[in-house]
Design a protein around this motif. Sequence first.
Motif, PDB file in Angstrom:
ATOM      1  N   UNK A  43       0.829  -1.213   0.000  1.00 45.07           N
ATOM      2  CA  UNK A  43       0.000   0.000   0.000  1.00 45.07           C
ATOM      3  C   UNK A  43       0.857   1.255   0.000  1.00 45.07           C
ATOM      4  N   UNK A  44       2.015   1.167   0.657  1.00 38.61           N
ATOM      5  CA  UNK A  44       2.865   2.362   0.783  1.00 38.61           C
ATOM      6  C   UNK A  44       4.330   1.994   0.519  1.00 38.61           C
ATOM      7  N   UNK A  45       5.146   3.045   0.324  1.00 42.92           N
ATOM      8  CA  UNK A  45       6.590   2.818   0.130  1.00 42.92           C
ATOM      9  C   UNK A  45       7.194   2.266   1.422  1.00 42.92           C
ATOM     10  N   UNK A  46       6.694   2.752   2.549  1.00 38.14           N
ATOM     11  CA  UNK A  46       7.206   2.273   3.839  1.00 38.14           C
ATOM     12  C   UNK A  46       6.971   0.760   3.968  1.00 38.14           C
ATOM     13  N   UNK A  47       5.791   0.297   3.565  1.00 41.01           N
ATOM     14  CA  UNK A  47       5.516  -1.155   3.624  1.00 41.01           C
ATOM     15  C   UNK A  47       6.512  -1.918   2.742  1.00 41.01           C
ATOM     16  N   UNK A  48       6.809  -1.342   1.564  1.00 40.44           N
ATOM     17  CA  UNK A  48       7.746  -2.009   0.650  1.00 40.44           C
ATOM     18  C   UNK A  48       9.142  -2.083   1.285  1.00 40.44           C
ATOM     19  N   UNK A  49       9.559  -0.971   1.902  1.00 36.37           N
ATOM     20  CA  UNK A  49      10.893  -0.950   2.518  1.00 36.37           C
ATOM     21  C   UNK A  49      10.946  -1.925   3.698  1.00 36.37           C
ATOM     22  N   UNK A  50       9.868  -1.947   4.492  1.00 31.45           N
ATOM     23  CA  UNK A  50       9.834  -2.885   5.632  1.00 31.45           C
ATOM     24  C   UNK A  50      10.027  -4.314   5.135  1.00 31.45           C
ATOM     25  N   UNK A  51       9.333  -4.655   4.036  1.00 29.39           N
ATOM     26  CA  UNK A  51       9.430  -6.016   3.490  1.00 29.39           C
ATOM     27  C   UNK A  51      10.846  -6.289   2.986  1.00 29.39           C
ATOM     28  N   UNK A  52      11.453  -5.274   2.338  1.00 32.37           N
ATOM     29  CA  UNK A  52      12.816  -5.460   1.810  1.00 32.37           C
ATOM     30  C   UNK A  52      13.826  -5.645   2.933  1.00 32.37           C
ATOM     31  N   UNK A  53      13.562  -4.969   4.050  1.00 30.19           N
ATOM     32  CA  UNK A  53      14.489  -5.089   5.180  1.00 30.19           C
ATOM     33  C   UNK A  53      14.426  -6.493   5.778  1.00 30.19           C
ATOM     34  N   UNK A  54      13.250  -7.091   5.702  1.00 31.80           N
ATOM     35  CA  UNK A  54      13.105  -8.447   6.247  1.00 31.80           C
ATOM     36  C   UNK A  54      13.688  -9.465   5.269  1.00 31.80           C
ATOM     37  N   UNK A  55      13.335  -9.293   3.989  1.00 27.04           N
ATOM     38  CA  UNK A  55      13.854 -10.240   2.992  1.00 27.04           C
ATOM     39  C   UNK A  55      14.268  -9.494   1.728  1.00 27.04           C
ATOM     40  N   UNK A  56      15.539  -9.652   1.348  1.00 30.37           N
ATOM     41  CA  UNK A  56      16.053  -8.989   0.144  1.00 30.37           C
ATOM     42  C   UNK A  56      15.343  -9.525  -1.098  1.00 30.37           C
ATOM     43  N   UNK A  57      14.971  -8.623  -1.990  1.00 34.05           N
ATOM     44  CA  UNK A  57      14.335  -9.029  -3.248  1.00 34.05           C
ATOM     45  C   UNK A  57      15.063  -8.277  -4.367  1.00 34.05           C
ATOM     46  N   UNK A  58      16.008  -8.979  -5.002  1.00 38.91           N
ATOM     47  CA  UNK A  58      16.899  -8.327  -5.971  1.00 38.91           C
ATOM     48  C   UNK A  58      16.122  -7.670  -7.123  1.00 38.91           C
ATOM     49  N   UNK A  59      15.116  -8.377  -7.632  1.00 38.10           N
ATOM     50  CA  UNK A  59      14.368  -7.826  -8.770  1.00 38.10           C
ATOM     51  C   UNK A  59      13.693  -6.511  -8.370  1.00 38.10           C
ATOM     52  N   UNK A  60      13.169  -6.466  -7.161  1.00 33.69           N
ATOM     53  CA  UNK A  60      12.498  -5.249  -6.692  1.00 33.69           C
ATOM     54  C   UNK A  60      13.506  -4.113  -6.489  1.00 33.69           C
ATOM     55  N   UNK A  61      14.676  -4.454  -5.953  1.00 33.99           N
ATOM     56  CA  UNK A  61      15.718  -3.434  -5.750  1.00 33.99           C
ATOM     57  C   UNK A  61      16.125  -2.827  -7.097  1.00 33.99           C
ATOM     58  N   UNK A  62      16.300  -3.687  -8.108  1.00 27.50           N
ATOM     59  CA  UNK A  62      16.662  -3.201  -9.451  1.00 27.50           C
ATOM     60  C   UNK A  62      15.557  -2.285  -9.977  1.00 27.50           C
ATOM     61  N   UNK A  63      14.312  -2.691  -9.749  1.00 26.43           N
ATOM     62  CA  UNK A  63      13.178  -1.898 -10.231  1.00 26.43           C
ATOM     63  C   UNK A  63      13.138  -0.527  -9.542  1.00 26.43           C
ATOM     64  N   UNK A  64      13.448  -0.513  -8.255  1.00 27.65           N
ATOM     65  CA  UNK A  64      13.456   0.751  -7.502  1.00 27.65           C
ATOM     66  C   UNK A  64      14.535   1.680  -8.070  1.00 27.65           C
ATOM     67  N   UNK A  65      15.742   1.124  -8.256  1.00 28.14           N
ATOM     68  CA  UNK A  65      16.845   1.949  -8.782  1.00 28.14           C
ATOM     69  C   UNK A  65      16.490   2.463 -10.171  1.00 28.14           C
ATOM     70  N   UNK A  66      15.891   1.608 -10.971  1.00 24.73           N
ATOM     71  CA  UNK A  66      15.532   1.975 -12.346  1.00 24.73           C
ATOM     72  C   UNK A  66      14.462   3.074 -12.354  1.00 24.73           C
ATOM     73  N   UNK A  67      13.477   2.939 -11.464  1.00 26.26           N
ATOM     74  CA  UNK A  67      12.368   3.907 -11.446  1.00 26.26           C
ATOM     75  C   UNK A  67      12.851   5.305 -11.062  1.00 26.26           C
ATOM     76  N   UNK A  68      13.955   5.378 -10.327  1.00 29.33           N
ATOM     77  CA  UNK A  68      14.426   6.686  -9.862  1.00 29.33           C
ATOM     78  C   UNK A  68      15.324   7.393 -10.879  1.00 29.33           C
ATOM     79  N   UNK A  69      15.733   6.680 -11.936  1.00 23.12           N
ATOM     80  CA  UNK A  69      16.600   7.319 -12.934  1.00 23.12           C
ATOM     81  C   UNK A  69      15.813   8.266 -13.826  1.00 23.12           C
TER      82      UNK A  69
END
Length: 279
Positions: A43-69
């Motif tokens: 629902x929120x970016x905070x929820x996404x970050x919380x989930x990433x902190x618990x379990x790394x998701x490489x595809x999502x991290x790449x997508x985040x970096x890509x979306x910010x370019x």
Amino acid sequence: MGSEYFDYIRDLLKDRSGLAVSLDKTYLIDTRLLPVARKHGYDTIVDMVKALKIRHNEALVVEIAEAMNTHESLFFRDVEPFELFKNIILPQVLQRRKDTRRMRIWCAACSSGQEPYSLAMLLHEEAHRLSGWNMEIVATDISHSVLARAKEGLFSQFEVQRGLPVQMLVKHFAQEGDYWRISDKIRKAVTFKAFNLLTDPRGLGRFDVVFCRNVLIYFDLETKRKVLDALGGVIAPDGVLFLGSSESTIGLTEQLWPVEAGLGVYKHTGSPPSLAELP
Ligand SMILES: C[S@@+](CC[C@H](N)C(=O)[O-])C[C@H]1O[C@@H](n2cnc3c(N)ncnc32)[C@H](O)[C@@H]1O
């Protein structure tokens, strides 16, 4: 967004692509990352970050970096660098490399391809002087999605209306519905590859001319320094670097120095190319 979550995104971006996001740019994080979060069921970016902190998701991290370019680009951007390339730098390189008849150009943050294709079209105009020459244009970007677009060579009406002279549009593009496809000849003159400027570029070989325009502006000082030093290592001793109009090497590297103030062209400190030696 709490500072803990902002810090996580900021560190991730700096680490992955070099992008520096200051607190006053948090609105960019909100506008660009909320769609990514929603797409992945948060629902929120905070929820996404919380989930990433618990379990790394490489595809999502790449997508985040890509979306910010930011991929903004246009044909013959700022005009003058391309005039300088054609009228001054190209004749110099042709003179200096007349024995090997080989010239290598690198577009180091090529986005959707307008910059390397502009150079390929210029070289095509100069074909009468390039017979027997091996001209190579290597175009790289960190983003796989823009590279896919660049390789496709299909541009919207809006894109071809920005900077592209109409004679070049007519000569090198064919209309396909609302889009314009670049000719095979120009498309094949450019080799596209994925490359992250935070990594060692020496595997790409040595270049006579490097265009690294409008990407350093997104990096912090430390990253700009590292990238410029690395570029210095792959630019031939008599080669040149083109930066964007609001970028410079001054105060960042000892290796590369303006050929002349305000032109956006840089050479190795103490190396020969200067505009004065030109006819
Ligand atoms: C604003 S565009 C510039 C395009 C073109 N050079 C121009 O001047 O029109 C910046 C590009 O840099 C790319 N980029 C950002 N960080 C990068 C990195 N660490 N390595 C390689 N490319 C990167 C982005 O994906 C984007 O396509």
